[in-house]
Design a protein around this motif. Structure first.
Motif, short mmCIF file in Angstrom:
data_model
loop_
_atom_site.label_atom_id
_atom_site.label_comp_id
_atom_site.label_asym_id
_atom_site.label_seq_id
_atom_site.Cartn_x
_atom_site.Cartn_y
_atom_site.Cartn_z
N ASP A 480 -4.37 -3.02 -10.57
CA ASP A 480 -5.46 -2.66 -9.67
C ASP A 480 -5.07 -1.55 -8.70
OD1 ASP A 480 -3.62 -4.12 -8.23
OD2 ASP A 480 -5.06 -5.51 -7.33
N GLY A 481 -3.83 -1.03 -8.81
CA GLY A 481 -3.38 0.03 -7.92
C GLY A 481 -2.83 -0.46 -6.60
N MET A 482 -2.80 -1.79 -6.38
CA MET A 482 -2.35 -2.34 -5.11
C MET A 482 -0.85 -2.63 -5.15
SD MET A 482 -5.18 -2.29 -3.52
CE MET A 482 -4.79 -3.18 -2.02
N LEU A 483 -0.28 -2.68 -3.95
CA LEU A 483 1.12 -3.07 -3.73
C LEU A 483 1.10 -4.16 -2.67
CD1 LEU A 483 4.16 -2.46 -4.22
CD2 LEU A 483 4.00 -0.77 -2.39
N CYS A 484 1.69 -5.31 -2.97
CA CYS A 484 1.63 -6.45 -2.06
C CYS A 484 3.03 -7.01 -1.81
CB CYS A 484 0.76 -7.57 -2.63
SG CYS A 484 -0.93 -7.07 -3.01
N VAL A 485 3.22 -7.58 -0.61
CA VAL A 485 4.46 -8.26 -0.25
C VAL A 485 4.11 -9.71 0.08
CG1 VAL A 485 6.45 -8.34 1.30
CG2 VAL A 485 5.48 -6.13 0.63
#
Length: 617
Positions: A480-485
């Motif tokens: 989805d193009g997201m980057l999560c921590v």
């Protein structure tokens, strides 16, 4: 029929055809797949027929064979109409399939001539001699098909179909600026590939060679016959047994199709193949999964030493090339840097001596009849922190562990999450993190393979996961193009970033855990504050699947979907060095703890070990 009625029918058909012409390839295929709208499929054929026939002609140099390949290409399209996640334009996909079909046709012609002629009087296949002028256009198609779709599609539309940038943008559903940028990048990559063969792109597109790039206009009869054949093919009509085009299409579909189509294609294959050929196709000796195997039976060479070359300080120097029988998806190094491990779509995991490049052992991960499950972008590999155990995630959704010294299987766990795309080991070596097809991140006990915690991280596939240096957080990169921590203790989200306009494919923490690097399919490399999610720096970088920090935190490595990797200065994001030795996309790269060695895994069935230590001039 009265003249007024006939006029009304003609007017209706003209309006319908006009509406169809305005639809994208994807929408036309949806109409054909869902409603069996033959007019929609005919519109697609008219739109791309000249491209397909030209490709088949360039690769076969024979009218009858080219027309068979032309028909087979559209038969494959008709059968795959419901099974592929289509883009707005299918021009690049059709070019790829036409190349595959033409290659299959050349093989069949060669076998037929071997049967019909004595070996000492066997004529050369058309276009096979390196001295023939047709070799250059052939190389154009061969190198063009190796480019990533985002670069191949605009090149096919603008250079082979003759569309303007505006027209290509309309077909692709992109902005004109995106077409311009990717077209320029694609030309550069194509020119680089052709240069390896001693040919310039300008030489390929010179007016003197244009006649060999194009064929006479597609005849209405060929389009009409192909449309009729496609309708019968999709309906599995029994009247196709003597069709060369159908035989070609079935053979190519067997290589392209996912497992759920196996039974259908096997039925068609058995109806067309000779009894002896069908028997040979169906029989294979069973091999138990996850068993040790004798290394590299019949495979030569398994490693290729590379002579010393003069190089600038810090530039990658190729040491060894390691080979499998299929795409190599992952490659890792043990912490002491003495052993390399590679995981391939050929169903094996292999270990190698880093000092000599020689093979040490092989494990079979999948049975022969399961290996078709490994032909999509999946499977993962990681090494334990003590360097004694390999962890592998498979396309079947399995998570497994082997002790390298004893070749003992420590555990096998079915994750129930379909494909395991990536796998990371926590800094203390006690926890594994996996990324999967269903958008989840999962944590597992590294000793037992038991699930610790799992949460939904992205609405679609998770491509990459990475632990923070303290092990208290894990980052995920998604389709989805997201980057999560995420907090590893609770599974709760700590920070989220809209990282890339396309897939976010790779993610990595820097050594102190304060910074995140992300690499996307939008040709961008980004650095983020790992606590706040604020963008710190970004720059243009070739799209790829892997990004990693050197252990001193001063240098970044990114892989390239075209065939190599790049080293970057973290402070400036200036490119320091590049290596483009592979002939296909590089899916993964790993770095030794001492920062002396890099290993890459590629689509071209090769893994390569490089020396990246600083050296004097």
């Amino acid at each position: 029929m009265k003249a007024r009625q006939l006029s009304s029918v003609v007017t209706y058909l003209q309006r319908t055809q006009g509406r169809l012409q305005s639809l994208s390839d994807r929408l036309l295929l949806e109409r054909f797949a869902n409603d069996r709208d033959e007019a929609a499929f005919e519109t697609l054929m008219h739109r791309h027929a000249q491209l397909v026939l030209n490709v088949c002609w360039r690769l076969l140099q024979h009218s009858h064979d080219a027309e068979d390949a032309f028909q087979a290409t559209f038969l494959v399209l008709a059968r795959k109409a419901k099974t592929v996640a289509w883009r707005e334009s299918i021009a690049g996909w059709l070019h790829e399939v036409a190349c595959r079909v033409a290659a299959e046709a050349r093989t069949r012609v060669g076998r037929q001539r071997m049967r019909e002629h004595p070996l000492n009087s066997l004529p050369d296949l058309p276009g096979a001699s390196s001295s023939e002028p047709s070799e250059i256009p052939t190389l154009l198609d061969e190198e063009l098909r190796r480019l990533p779709e985002k670069y191949r599609a605009p090149l096919v539309l603008c250079c082979l179909e003759g569309l303007s940038r505006d027209e290509a943008a309309q077909q692709l559903g992109w902005t004109v600026g995106a077409v311009k940028g990717r077209l320029e990048r694609g030309r550069l990559l194509l020119a680089r590939r052709l240069a390896r063969k001693g040919i310039t792109l300008a030489a390929v597109l010179t007016p003197a060679l244009l006649p060999s790039l194009t064929r006479a206009a597609v005849s209405p009869a060929l389009v009409r016959n192909t449309l009729q054949l496609a309708s019968s093919f999709v309906a599995n009509s029994p009247n196709l047994a003597n069709s060369s085009a159908v035989t070609l299409a079935v053979q190519v579909l067997q290589r392209l199709s996912p497992p759920r189509l196996t039974l259908l294609l096997m039925t068609t294959f058995l109806a067309l193949a000779a009894a002896g050929s069908a028997s040979a196709f169906l029989t294979s000796s069973p091999i138990s999964p996850l068993e040790p195997a004798s290394p590299f039976r019949g495979e030569v060479p398994v490693f290729v030493p590379v002579p010393e070359k003069t190089t600038v300080p810090g530039a990658p120097r190729l040491l060894f090339t390691l080979r499998h029988n299929d795409v190599i998806r992952r490659a890792v190094l043990t912490p002491d840097g003495k052993i390399a491990a590679t995981a391939s779509f050929d169903g094996t995991v292999r270990t190698w001596d880093v000092g000599t490049g020689k093979p040490l052992s092989t494990w079979i991960v999948a049975k022969p009849n399961e290996r078709n499950l490994l032909t999509s972008t999946n499977s993962a590999l990681a090494c334990s922190t003590n360097g004694k155990v390999l962890f592998v995630g498979t396309a079947q959704g399995e998570l497994a562990a082997w002790e390298m010294a004893t070749q003992k299987v420590l555990f096998r766990t079915l994750t129930k999450q379909r494909n395991v795309y990536d796998l990371a080991v926590s800094p203390n070596g006690k926890v594994l993190a996996t990324a999967n097809h269903l958008g989840s991140v999962s944590l597992w006990d590294a000793q037992t393979g038991k699930l610790i915690r799992e949460w939904s991280a992205h609405p679609r596939r998770v491509w990459s996961v990475a632990f923070a240096p303290d092990g208290k957080a894990v980052a995920s990169a998604g389709e989805d193009g997201m980057l999560c921590v995420w907090d590893t203790a609770t599974g709760k989200q700590k920070v989220q970033m809209r990282a890339h306009r396309d897939y976010t494919a790779g993610v990595a923490f820097n050594p102190d855990g304060k910074m995140l690097a992300s690499l996307g399919y939008d040709d961008r490399l980004c650095l983020w504050n790992a606590t706040t999610g604020k963008l710190m720096r970004s720059g243009e970088a070739p799209s790829g699947a892997t990004v990693l920090f050197f252990h001193d935190g001063k240098t970044l490595l990114t892989t390239d979907r075209v065939g190599g990797f790049h080293l970057w200065d973290v402070k400036t994001l200036d490119r320091l060095h590049s290596s483009m030795d592979h002939e296909g996309p590089v899916h993964h790269a790993a770095l030794s703890v001492d920062q002396q060695r890099v290993i890459t895994a590629s689509e071209d069935h090769a893994a390569r070990i490089y020396d990246v230590s600083p050296r004097p001039k």
